[in-house]
Design a protein around this motif. Structure first.
Motif, PDB file in Angstrom:
ATOM      1  N   THR A 341     -31.932   1.779  18.418  1.00  0.00           N
ATOM      2  CA  THR A 341     -32.000   0.277  18.141  1.00  0.00           C
ATOM      3  C   THR A 341     -30.566  -0.128  18.891  1.00  0.00           C
ATOM      4  O   THR A 341     -29.786   0.507  19.423  1.00  0.00           O
ATOM      5  CB  THR A 341     -31.657   0.078  16.667  1.00  0.00           C
ATOM      6  OG1 THR A 341     -30.662   0.887  16.201  1.00  0.00           O
ATOM      7  CG2 THR A 341     -33.070   0.413  16.286  1.00  0.00           C
ATOM      8  N   THR A 342     -30.233  -1.485  18.761  1.00  0.00           N
ATOM      9  CA  THR A 342     -28.992  -2.192  19.367  1.00  0.00           C
ATOM     10  C   THR A 342     -27.756  -1.347  18.565  1.00  0.00           C
ATOM     11  O   THR A 342     -27.540  -1.347  17.349  1.00  0.00           O
ATOM     12  CB  THR A 342     -29.061  -3.616  19.076  1.00  0.00           C
ATOM     13  OG1 THR A 342     -30.159  -4.181  19.872  1.00  0.00           O
ATOM     14  CG2 THR A 342     -27.882  -4.064  19.704  1.00  0.00           C
ATOM     15  N   GLU A 343     -26.946  -0.966  19.262  1.00  0.00           N
ATOM     16  CA  GLU A 343     -25.633  -0.370  18.579  1.00  0.00           C
ATOM     17  C   GLU A 343     -24.593  -1.510  18.813  1.00  0.00           C
ATOM     18  O   GLU A 343     -24.037  -1.932  19.884  1.00  0.00           O
ATOM     19  CB  GLU A 343     -24.991   0.717  19.608  1.00  0.00           C
ATOM     20  CG  GLU A 343     -23.700   1.429  19.335  1.00  0.00           C
ATOM     21  CD  GLU A 343     -23.962   1.689  17.865  1.00  0.00           C
ATOM     22  OE1 GLU A 343     -23.164   1.203  17.082  1.00  0.00           O
ATOM     23  OE2 GLU A 343     -24.321   2.914  17.643  1.00  0.00           O
ATOM     24  N   HIS A 344     -24.178  -1.895  17.351  1.00  0.00           N
ATOM     25  CA  HIS A 344     -23.374  -3.224  17.473  1.00  0.00           C
ATOM     26  C   HIS A 344     -21.602  -2.752  17.375  1.00  0.00           C
ATOM     27  O   HIS A 344     -20.997  -3.719  17.417  1.00  0.00           O
ATOM     28  CB  HIS A 344     -23.560  -3.945  16.055  1.00  0.00           C
ATOM     29  CG  HIS A 344     -25.008  -4.593  16.077  1.00  0.00           C
ATOM     30  ND1 HIS A 344     -25.433  -5.565  16.850  1.00  0.00           N
ATOM     31  CD2 HIS A 344     -26.143  -3.978  15.378  1.00  0.00           C
ATOM     32  CE1 HIS A 344     -26.769  -5.933  16.571  1.00  0.00           C
ATOM     33  NE2 HIS A 344     -27.080  -4.946  15.471  1.00  0.00           N
ATOM     34  N   HIS A 345     -21.547  -1.505  17.019  1.00  0.00           N
ATOM     35  CA  HIS A 345     -19.960  -1.179  17.057  1.00  0.00           C
ATOM     36  C   HIS A 345     -19.446  -0.261  17.939  1.00  0.00           C
ATOM     37  O   HIS A 345     -18.290  -0.292  18.298  1.00  0.00           O
ATOM     38  CB  HIS A 345     -19.957  -0.413  15.622  1.00  0.00           C
ATOM     39  CG  HIS A 345     -20.325  -1.237  14.481  1.00  0.00           C
ATOM     40  ND1 HIS A 345     -19.402  -2.173  13.854  1.00  0.00           N
ATOM     41  CD2 HIS A 345     -21.601  -1.550  13.850  1.00  0.00           C
ATOM     42  CE1 HIS A 345     -20.071  -2.663  12.753  1.00  0.00           C
ATOM     43  NE2 HIS A 345     -21.614  -2.453  12.914  1.00  0.00           N
TER      44      HIS A 345
END
Length: 526
Positions: A341-345
């Motif tokens: 999934t998208t890694e936001h951090h």
């Protein structure tokens, strides 16, 4: 330094030399020189030679005498200036405060002009904003938003897989038809040409989907950060902001999705004491689960509960770690094969792995230069016992993944010792965990992710006893060197383990560790 600027003085340099015809007659040269002289004396000599038409054979003598003159007069100038300043200081004629303030001003100006400008980075600001919001009533909505992003990406991944599967099926049928007609209507050259076309089509399809996925990830990451900062701004201005009245309400919870209970696991928990004099209390868990389940993210419940604990502890001093057995090449790590999934951090996993490959290449090649030719031919700059680390915010039970490079052939043997590279790698992992605020660690107890034929009950007990005893010593060593205390240790065994072996392993833990038990007091008859 005084409040008055020091003035340069002018001294006269005198030089005489005889004429060519009569040595008794001397030409006398007088040149004014500013002391201190900041220029080059050799350059001044060239100017004097040209200006006064002095013979060139006098250049060396003129150079020497002018240099000595400038050196001597500069020394005298400084001595006189310093003596004058000392007399002024004795007579309290110097404003010391003014001197200090002037130096302070000059120092600040110099630092501002030449020092690197540093301030709070965007990553630090975003981390602080996220940490504040997840510890507020907006936590549930934050998880719902992240879940909506994840489902959008997973849907695109599903569409990609279906598209590539359909393309593969069409190509397979076309190739089978060509092969069936071989030597009748088609030739081997046509089949080879068709295979090359199929490969190019597969590459173009994979590249197109990868480009779309990267674009979606970048868009989601930017939108998530913009949205989160806007939510923080409103939360700071209105302390009564809740998920129902905050700007996050544009992402309503999906109540149509039922909560999915977690699958049952075989699990035993113990409270243990380590140390002889100053005892340390730790929790140790024995769990039968696939290690990849600890490195996955569950979005089946819309993100409301499955990721609460990882989100709360993301920017804290109580991080969770997982030890994952990996190959010598970081790009072949088991974690790289799963849908992401998208890694936001943090940087994306692929970016982290590429950076690891670049960073370890040079030091690993220097270390491996003395290795045998057969060892170098096996490929990979890493070898068994090496560890590389990746950071994550979208995993179910881990913030940090320690990738332990192992050799499967050597681990299949039940006769490994405490000096085995995998055991030494565990030592380095536990030490690094204590030094970097990782207080919960999950590791494969048998140093295997799956059950195989050679893993008999006796094999499992020997391996588990060796690993537990080594880990016990490593935890004591790591805690004694300072840093965070490893509060929870999870020993993971493959889910296909038999009930008898499970019971034997559960009984082994109290033998290796000192398990805390209740104090039973007997009644004394009066």
């Amino acid at each position: 330094m005084t409040t008055e600027n020091s003035q340069n003085v002018t001294k006269t340099f005198k030089f005489s030399f005889p004429t060519c015809t009569n040595e008794g007659i001397l030409y006398k040269l007088e040149v004014p020189v500013e002391i201190p002289y900041d220029g080059s004396t050799r350059e001044l000599v060239q100017r004097v030679l040209k200006m006064f038409h002095i013979p060139v054979y006098l250049e060396d003598d003129l150079n020497e005498k002018l240099a000595n003159f400038v050196s001597e007069e500069t020394k005298n100038y400084h001595n006189e200036r310093d003596a004058k300043l000392l007399d002024q200081l004795k007579n309290s004629e110097i404003n010391v405060d003014g001197v200090v303030k002037n130096w302070e001003k000059l120092f600040k100006e110099n630092v501002v002009e030449f020092a690197e400008q540093k301030g709070t980075s965007d990553e630090e600001v975003f981390a602080a904003a996220y940490h504040k919001l997840v510890h507020s009533p907006a936590l549930e909505t934050i998880l719902q938003v992240e879940s909506s992003y994840a489902k959008t990406l997973l849907n695109m991944l599903k569409s990609r897989d279906q598209d590539i599967k359909k393309l593969t099926q069409v190509q397979t049928e076309e190739m089978e038809e060509k092969v069936r007609l071989l030597n009748t209507f088609t030739t081997e050259e046509e089949i080879n040409t068709l295979a090359a076309e199929h490969f190019e089509q597969q590459s173009l399809a994979a590249g197109r989907w990868d480009s779309q996925l990267d674009a979606l990830r970048h868009t989601q990451r930017a939108a998530h950060r913009t949205w989160l900062m806007a939510a923080l701004k409103e939360y700071q201005t209105d302390e009564k902001v809740t998920p129902s009245n905050s700007p996050l309400c544009s992402f309503p919870p999906d109540s149509t999705l039922p909560l999915q209970p977690a699958p049952p696991r075989l699990e035993e928990s113990f409270t243990i004491h380590l140390g002889s004099q100053l005892k340390q209390t730790h929790n140790i868990r024995l769990v039968a689960v696939d290690m990849m389940e600890l490195c996955s993210a569950n979005y089946s419940d819309n993100g409301s509960w499955s990721r609460v604990q990882p989100a709360l502890a993301l920017y804290s001093s109580e991080l969770s770690g997982v030890v994952l057995l990996s190959d010598t090449s970081p790009t072949r790590s088991p974690l790289a094969k799963t849908a992401r999934t998208t890694e936001h951090h943090f940087p994306d996993l692929d970016q982290q792995l590429r950076e690891i490959v670049q960073r370890v290449k040079e030091p690993a090649e220097k270390r491996n230069a003395a290795r045998s030719e057969s060892a170098r031919k096996r490929g990979g700059v890493l070898r068994a016992g090496d560890v590389y680390v990746t950071r994550h915010s979208d995993l179910a039970e881990a913030h940090v993944v320690f990738h332990l490079v192992v050799d499967d052939d050597s681990l299949k043997s039940g006769d490994i010792t405490s000096r085995h590279p995998a055991i030494l790698g565990l030592r380095n992992i536990l030490k690094a965990a204590c030094c970097n605020d990782v207080t919960s660690m999950a590791l494969p107890l048998l140093l295997r992710h799956e059950m195989t034929e050679e893993m008999t009950a006796a094999w499992c007990l020997r391996r588990a006893e060796l690993v537990l005893k080594c880990v016990k010593g490593f935890v004591l060593e790591a805690s004694g060197s300072g840093g965070s205390e490893l509060k929870t240790l999870t020993a993971v065994v493959p889910p296909g383990i038999s009930g008898g072996v499970w019971n034997a392993l559960a009984g082994l833990l109290p033998q290796v560790f000192r398990v805390a038990g209740p104090l039973r007091a007997s009644k004394v008859a009066k």
